[in-house]
Design an enzyme around this catalytic site. Structure first.
Site, PDB file in Angstrom:
ATOM      1  N   SER A  99      -2.422  -0.671   0.142  1.00 53.41           N
ATOM      2  CA  SER A  99      -3.180   0.221  -0.732  1.00 53.41           C
ATOM      3  C   SER A  99      -4.552  -0.393  -1.061  1.00 53.41           C
ATOM      4  CB  SER A  99      -2.361   0.531  -1.983  1.00 53.41           C
ATOM      5  OG  SER A  99      -2.880   1.628  -2.685  1.00 53.41           O
ATOM      6  N   ASP A 223       3.250  10.451   1.471  1.00 55.25           N
ATOM      7  CA  ASP A 223       2.467   9.705   0.489  1.00 55.25           C
ATOM      8  C   ASP A 223       1.628  10.659  -0.364  1.00 55.25           C
ATOM      9  OD1 ASP A 223       0.785   7.896  -0.871  1.00 55.25           O
ATOM     10  OD2 ASP A 223       0.793   6.504   0.826  1.00 55.25           O
ATOM     11  N   HIS A 251       4.274   6.519  -0.938  1.00 56.69           N
ATOM     12  CA  HIS A 251       3.369   5.376  -0.975  1.00 56.69           C
ATOM     13  C   HIS A 251       4.147   4.058  -0.878  1.00 56.69           C
ATOM     14  CE1 HIS A 251      -0.610   3.835  -1.448  1.00 56.69           C
ATOM     15  NE2 HIS A 251      -0.381   3.239  -2.599  1.00 56.69           N
TER      16      HIS A 251
END
Length: 271
Positions: A99, A223, A251
């Protein structure tokens, strides 16, 4: 083994170094926002068994690292990673970022010419942009990131709870949710707000073409935080990169499909 590494005057990063004498390939993990290296527990439990040296870094303001008031930019945090790599005298490593950590890994490769890195692994990267722009229709709205920042300053536990509700695409136990929530709460509130501002403002599109090492992108098909088109745009910008979809993941693909995640990471590291 946990150590502290100075990255600038008065700022030390906490680094967990697992299996340093194992003789295998080294993977340096950069966590996402607003977490720390312990998010990779289910990788650190398994990969050293296969001979890998795993290094987890807590970014400034997160986890056990120092919490300075300044230095919250992708450039500065990429420089921090450079200092860790130099201090540990690492060569030919796999740099792995999740991320926001994936965004920092991309900036590191562009800013430092991939110093010490032979391969790049990006997990649901917040790249090339996390927020929508007139010429980039994917991702989150700027208003949503402003909401995260406001929530950080007014009710950070509630903001994190709301974020956590979008993190996993499959059932996870309440104790695991609480564990994950605790990781996020352990971060500095100021660093949490600054991280959200970075996600809102940073643009990595010019960085992608500067990456020349073999690169893999892991992306959850479900996600809701870094939508799948972000991974496709990142792959399109990195020459000869590989995109590996995780059909049953959101995610939190490192947990939702941890078996596949670990296998694919070892495949890429060993290829």
């Amino acid at each position: 083994m946990g150590i502290y590494i100075p990255v600038e005057q008065g700022v030390n990063l906490y680094v967990e170094d697992l299996n340093p004498g194992g003789g295998g390939k080294t993977i340096l993990f950069i966590h996402g926002w607003p977490l720390n290296h312990t998010m990779f527990e289910y990788q650190f439990d398994q990969l050293p068994k296969a001979g890998y040296r795993c290094i987890g870094v807590d970014l400034r303001g997160y986890g056990k690292s120092d919490r300075p008031w300044g230095g919250y930019s992708y450039d500065r945090m990429a420089d921090d990673i450079r200092r860790v790599i130099e201090t540990l005298r690492l060569e030919g490593i796999i740099l792995a970022g999740f991320s926001m950590g994936g965004a920092i890994a991309i900036r590191y490769m562009a800013r430092h010419g991939g110093f010490g890195v032979s391969r790049l692994a990006l997990f649901a990267p917040a790249a090339p942009l996390f927020t929508k722009r007139p010429d980039f229709p994917y991702g989150n709205s700027i208003e949503e990131l402003n909401h995260f920042i406001e929530g950080t300053y007014t009710d950070r536990p509630k903001m994190l709870e709301d974020l956590g509700g979008r993190f996993f695409a499959r059932y996870v136990s309440a104790p695991l949710q609480n564990w994950f929530h605790g990781i996020a709460l352990s971060s500095s509130g100021h660093a949490t707000a600054m991280g959200a501002a970075l996600l809102r403002d940073e643009d990595l599109r010019p960085d992608l073409s500067k990456i020349t090492v073999p690169t893999v992108i892991f992306q959850g098909a479900q996600d809701l935080i870094c939508p799948y088109p972000l991974a496709q745009a990142t792959q399109a910008g990195i020459k000869n990169s590989e995109l590996v979809p995780f059909a049953y993941s959101g995610h939190g693909l490192f947990y939702c499909e941890m078996g596949k995640f670990n296998r694919e990471l070892m495949r890429f590291a060993g290829s």
